[in-house]
Design a protein around this motif. Sequence first.
Motif, PDB file in Angstrom:
ATOM      1  N   ASN A 103       0.833  -1.210   0.000  1.00  0.00           N
ATOM      2  CA  ASN A 103       0.000   0.000   0.000  1.00  0.00           C
ATOM      3  C   ASN A 103       0.863   1.255   0.000  1.00  0.00           C
ATOM      4  O   ASN A 103       0.604   2.212  -0.741  1.00  0.00           O
ATOM      5  N   LYS A 104       1.909   1.263   0.826  1.00  0.00           N
ATOM      6  CA  LYS A 104       2.822   2.415   0.899  1.00  0.00           C
ATOM      7  C   LYS A 104       3.492   2.662  -0.445  1.00  0.00           C
ATOM      8  O   LYS A 104       3.662   3.810  -0.875  1.00  0.00           O
ATOM      9  N   LEU A 105       3.901   1.573  -1.113  1.00  0.00           N
ATOM     10  CA  LEU A 105       4.614   1.727  -2.373  1.00  0.00           C
ATOM     11  C   LEU A 105       3.690   2.184  -3.504  1.00  0.00           C
ATOM     12  O   LEU A 105       4.092   2.975  -4.362  1.00  0.00           O
ATOM     13  N   ILE A 106       2.451   1.700  -3.526  1.00  0.00           N
ATOM     14  CA  ILE A 106       1.511   2.178  -4.552  1.00  0.00           C
ATOM     15  C   ILE A 106       1.123   3.631  -4.262  1.00  0.00           C
ATOM     16  O   ILE A 106       0.996   4.442  -5.183  1.00  0.00           O
ATOM     17  N   ASP A 107       1.023   3.983  -2.973  1.00  0.00           N
ATOM     18  CA  ASP A 107       0.828   5.394  -2.619  1.00  0.00           C
ATOM     19  C   ASP A 107       1.978   6.236  -3.175  1.00  0.00           C
ATOM     20  O   ASP A 107       1.766   7.331  -3.706  1.00  0.00           O
ATOM     21  N   TYR A 108       3.211   5.720  -3.039  1.00  0.00           N
ATOM     22  CA  TYR A 108       4.386   6.452  -3.549  1.00  0.00           C
ATOM     23  C   TYR A 108       4.290   6.654  -5.058  1.00  0.00           C
ATOM     24  O   TYR A 108       4.596   7.742  -5.578  1.00  0.00           O
ATOM     25  N   ALA A 112       4.588  10.297  -4.996  1.00  0.00           N
ATOM     26  CA  ALA A 112       6.038  10.570  -4.887  1.00  0.00           C
ATOM     27  C   ALA A 112       6.462  10.814  -3.442  1.00  0.00           C
ATOM     28  O   ALA A 112       7.532  11.354  -3.182  1.00  0.00           O
ATOM     29  N   GLU A 113       5.631  10.397  -2.469  1.00  0.00           N
ATOM     30  CA  GLU A 113       5.968  10.576  -1.047  1.00  0.00           C
ATOM     31  C   GLU A 113       6.143   9.216  -0.387  1.00  0.00           C
ATOM     32  O   GLU A 113       5.335   8.305  -0.609  1.00  0.00           O
ATOM     33  N   ILE A 114       7.211   9.117   0.426  1.00  0.00           N
ATOM     34  CA  ILE A 114       7.436   7.860   1.162  1.00  0.00           C
ATOM     35  C   ILE A 114       8.095   8.199   2.498  1.00  0.00           C
ATOM     36  O   ILE A 114       8.955   9.076   2.568  1.00  0.00           O
ATOM     37  N   GLU A 115       7.664   7.549   3.552  1.00  0.00           N
ATOM     38  CA  GLU A 115       8.290   7.738   4.864  1.00  0.00           C
ATOM     39  C   GLU A 115       9.083   6.485   5.206  1.00  0.00           C
ATOM     40  O   GLU A 115       8.540   5.383   5.254  1.00  0.00           O
ATOM     41  N   GLU A 118      13.036   3.458  11.091  1.00  0.00           N
ATOM     42  CA  GLU A 118      13.773   2.289  11.595  1.00  0.00           C
ATOM     43  C   GLU A 118      12.892   1.042  11.565  1.00  0.00           C
ATOM     44  O   GLU A 118      13.371  -0.070  11.357  1.00  0.00           O
ATOM     45  N   ASP A 119      11.581   1.234  11.791  1.00  0.00           N
ATOM     46  CA  ASP A 119      10.664   0.091  11.882  1.00  0.00           C
ATOM     47  C   ASP A 119      10.319  -0.512  10.527  1.00  0.00           C
ATOM     48  O   ASP A 119      10.029  -1.704  10.429  1.00  0.00           O
ATOM     49  N   ASN A 120      10.316   0.324   9.450  1.00  0.00           N
ATOM     50  CA  ASN A 120       9.848  -0.231   8.170  1.00  0.00           C
ATOM     51  C   ASN A 120      10.922  -0.432   7.116  1.00  0.00           C
ATOM     52  O   ASN A 120      10.678  -1.036   6.081  1.00  0.00           O
ATOM     53  N   VAL A 121      12.132   0.097   7.346  1.00  0.00           N
ATOM     54  CA  VAL A 121      13.143   0.090   6.280  1.00  0.00           C
ATOM     55  C   VAL A 121      13.517  -1.324   5.824  1.00  0.00           C
ATOM     56  O   VAL A 121      13.771  -1.556   4.635  1.00  0.00           O
ATOM     57  N   GLN A 122      13.512  -2.283   6.762  1.00  0.00           N
ATOM     58  CA  GLN A 122      13.956  -3.637   6.390  1.00  0.00           C
ATOM     59  C   GLN A 122      12.921  -4.400   5.557  1.00  0.00           C
ATOM     60  O   GLN A 122      13.282  -5.384   4.904  1.00  0.00           O
ATOM     61  N   VAL A 123      11.662  -3.964   5.565  1.00  0.00           N
ATOM     62  CA  VAL A 123      10.674  -4.578   4.662  1.00  0.00           C
ATOM     63  C   VAL A 123      10.464  -3.711   3.423  1.00  0.00           C
ATOM     64  O   VAL A 123      10.161  -4.214   2.344  1.00  0.00           O
ATOM     65  N   VAL A 136      12.969   4.654  -4.369  1.00  0.00           N
ATOM     66  CA  VAL A 136      12.629   4.265  -2.985  1.00  0.00           C
ATOM     67  C   VAL A 136      13.753   3.413  -2.397  1.00  0.00           C
ATOM     68  O   VAL A 136      14.148   3.597  -1.246  1.00  0.00           O
ATOM     69  N   ARG A 137      14.256   2.513  -3.175  1.00  0.00           N
ATOM     70  CA  ARG A 137      15.379   1.674  -2.726  1.00  0.00           C
ATOM     71  C   ARG A 137      16.560   2.556  -2.308  1.00  0.00           C
ATOM     72  O   ARG A 137      17.191   2.325  -1.269  1.00  0.00           O
ATOM     73  N   GLN A 138      16.841   3.593  -3.112  1.00  0.00           N
ATOM     74  CA  GLN A 138      17.963   4.483  -2.791  1.00  0.00           C
ATOM     75  C   GLN A 138      17.702   5.275  -1.517  1.00  0.00           C
ATOM     76  O   GLN A 138      18.605   5.465  -0.697  1.00  0.00           O
ATOM     77  N   VAL A 139      16.448   5.729  -1.334  1.00  0.00           N
ATOM     78  CA  VAL A 139      16.092   6.456  -0.103  1.00  0.00           C
ATOM     79  C   VAL A 139      16.302   5.551   1.115  1.00  0.00           C
ATOM     80  O   VAL A 139      16.798   5.990   2.151  1.00  0.00           O
TER      81      VAL A 139
END
Length: 588
Positions: A103-108, A112-115, A118-123, A136-139
């Motif tokens: 859902n976050k990635l389709i929102d992006y 073009a916004e992504i948060e 520490e809790d979500n970066v590994q997924v 997004v991968r680079q961010v």
Amino acid sequence: MEDEGSRKSSPQPPADTEEEEKEQGVVTVNQSHMKKAFRVMNELRSKKMLCDVTIVAEDVEISAHRIVLAACSPYFCAMFTGDMTERKAKTIEIKDMDGHTLNKLIDYIYTAEIEVTEDNVQVLLPAASLLQLMDVRQVCCDFLQSQLHPTNCLGIRAFADVHACTELLNQANAYAEQHFPEVMLGDEFLSLSLEQVCSLISSDKLTVSSEEKVFEAVISWIKYDQEARLEYMPRLMEHVRLPLLPRDYLVQTVEEEALIKNNNTCKDFLIEAMKYHLLPADQRHLMKNARTRPRTPVSLPKVMIVVGGQAPKAIRSVECYDFQEDKWYQVAELPSRRCRAGVVYMAGHVYAVGGFNGSLRVRTVDVYDGVKDQWISIASMQERRSTLGAAVLGDLLYAVGGFDGSTGLSSVEAYSYKSNEWFFVAPMNTRRSSVGVGVVDGKLYAVGGYDGASRQCLSTVEEYNPVTNEWCYVSDMSTRRSGAGVGVLIGQLYAAGGHDGPLVRKSVEVYDPSTNTWKQVSDMNMCRRNAGVCAVNGLLYVIGGDDGSCNLSSVEFYNPTTDKWTLLPTSMSNGRSYAGVAVIDKPL
């Protein structure tokens, strides 16, 4: 007939005048057009209008437009334009991804916004990799790089390796090498595989003040699971550069270690090191191998950190000076007001020890983590101390002398960061408040100060030997100095400024332990007492202090090659005396 070379060119037909006279058009680009279009498409999606596909992950269903997904994600583009069965499917399931992340990635894709946290970066990173959302991968990689710390860099390195993030992998690896003395203390290091430990400790880029750290790291790693790891001892010792260790350490520590005594191959490495020490300098080249080659670590950019002080009362402010950019900036304040403290850098952290909070002399100690930009409190000293000297010798932080609110102190205590405990060592022969300290060649020096008993500023100097736990006098300075700025540069001890009663000095003298003599060098530009001192890149910096009437914001540095003092072009944000100073690696 004329040949080709002699032919005359025939006149060209007249230009197309109609084309020439045509008015030049004006191209305009509406910068907000794309943004508006995507905003409208996202609004349509939220109302499920014109959507032609449903993306499903776990129990989450997301309505979307194929053309939008295909335009932003090569993964979806291949799915909707190739020969895949999903090409015309109304509902498409994405496996191995949780619904919230999808859902976050389709929102992006639509916003073009992504948060990244520490809790979500590994997924988020592996999901962005799957959908080929490379921005997004680079961010995510940039976020992880900003979070590098001695306690997590090996875990981030392993994560980057699994997900083929080459740049992050290299950054995490370089960080682990550059912060090895702190990294080796963490659980991540103790959990490494044999090959990973070998790879790390064999690196020429490993940043260690002494090869002792590498030896200690190997012993710690083996003892963490000694039964399973004992057989690996020779493999690891092959990468410890024992010939580069001091002879005393080889005899007193390495040779006495049971893990070495009980292994013939390890004993051979020890014999090699002893032979290297016994050979004349011109024959040592015959023993050239990886173990006799000095490491060549990459020098990290440094910043100078100035902690607390009087301006004119005790303050919490902490500021840093960036040598590369000639710029001052503020960092996290101290938890409470503190001046006249001892400040040192040890094991990757800045320690602010004791001091005066505006009403009381304190025993408390605060520790600064430059990566997290935060202070925490640790075990307090046994005694209250302000105007103390603080220095690091070996793995211990020493708090020397000072004033407890009623009397000058001769007592000295040491702190072990490994056990978070303070303990007393031998006291000095003289009570010393406003004392300066420095470490040269494994000895701790206490320079000048004020003896409350005789009410005198002191010219005497004492040397502490941690092996014998004894203090002895060495040569006196040429003048009495209380509140002198004391620092060490190229194996020599400098005493800058200070005062004798009302007289504030600008004179500077330097002590050479090899000859037990003091000599004068050039005067500073300004009279200073109670200034901070540090050494960086072969220069000695004296920071702030007071001239007897006001606190100083200026900083000057001494170049021993030219015997000259130079004022820094930029000063601190405000004048401060009795501040503590340390040099740290520039935070990422």
